[in-house]
Design an enzyme around this catalytic site. Structure first.
Site, short mmCIF file in Angstrom:
data_model
loop_
_atom_site.label_atom_id
_atom_site.label_comp_id
_atom_site.label_asym_id
_atom_site.label_seq_id
_atom_site.Cartn_x
_atom_site.Cartn_y
_atom_site.Cartn_z
N LEU A 1 0.89 -1.35 0.06
CA LEU A 1 -0.01 0.29 -0.14
C LEU A 1 0.86 1.35 0.06
CD1 LEU A 1 -2.62 1.54 0.08
CD2 LEU A 1 -2.33 1.60 2.72
N HIS A 2 1.96 1.40 0.81
CA HIS A 2 2.98 2.53 0.83
C HIS A 2 3.54 2.82 -0.36
CE1 HIS A 2 6.08 5.07 2.01
NE2 HIS A 2 6.92 4.20 1.92
N GLN A 3 3.91 1.70 -1.15
CA GLN A 3 4.51 1.90 -2.57
C GLN A 3 3.64 2.40 -3.60
OE1 GLN A 3 6.03 -2.19 -3.21
NE2 GLN A 3 8.05 -1.77 -2.47
#
Length: 187
Positions: free
Chosen positions: A29-31
């Protein structure tokens, strides 16, 4: 505006537990949020409890229906899709409370604090040890995710704190879908 949500539940198998899968999912999700430059989707953990592995197996994403659809059109779940069960995009219940989900960082190592003091103040190891006793170390008791840094390839703990707030607070989220003051619905 966080008018809608989607739940992503990780499904462990004999080789990979829920905490590890939740860390992988959150890392992906962060990426995606970084690559797509998205700052209007927030994250929460409905299974949150105050113990080191107390995030549960559910990641909830909050945003507008349009923003969530846009994120889901990307292939950011590649490599973990078999371990994730996803709900449909759903409106937030009217009775939902408000919660801030934030990253907490701790300077826990007395040795690290001593090295920093030596560098900043030009002190010897002995002087720094006298100034910073071993009792200053703080042991975080918040739940956390193990994540891999894309820039250094090192593993680190991302400590999560969720706090109920009396009123909603709009704004932008960071690249983890977290914020120091923006709220997400909690139900």
């Amino acid at each position: 505006m966080t008018s809608h949500y989607i739940d992503l539940r990780v499904v462990p198998d004999p080789e990979t537990g829920a905490p590890q899968l939740l860390g992988i999912l959150f890392g992906k999700l962060h990426q995606a949020l970084v690559q797509l430059r998205i700052d209007n989707i927030g994250a929460s953990f409905p299974g949150y409890s105050n113990n080191p592995r107390g995030l549960g197996n559910l990641l909830r994403l909050h945003g507008s229906e349009t923003d969530l659809k846009s994120l889901l059109q990307q292939d950011w779940l590649k490599g973990i899709r078999d371990h994730v069960r996803m709900t449909e995009i759903t409106p937030v219940p009217q009775s939902a409370r408000h919660c801030v989900v934030t990253r907490r960082q701790f300077k826990t190592s007395a040795d690290r604090l001593r090295r920093r003091r030596m560098k900043r103040h030009g002190e010897t190891a002995e002087q720094a040890a006298l100034a910073i006793p071993g009792t200053v170390e703080r042991k975080p008791d918040l739940p956390y995710l193990n994540l891999n840094s894309a820039s250094t390839s090192q593993t680190f703990c991302l400590f999560i704190e969720q706090k109920i707030k009396p009123e909603p607070a709009p704004g932008k989220f960071n690249s983890y879908g977290l914020s120091q003051n923006v709220t997400v619905p909690m139900f």
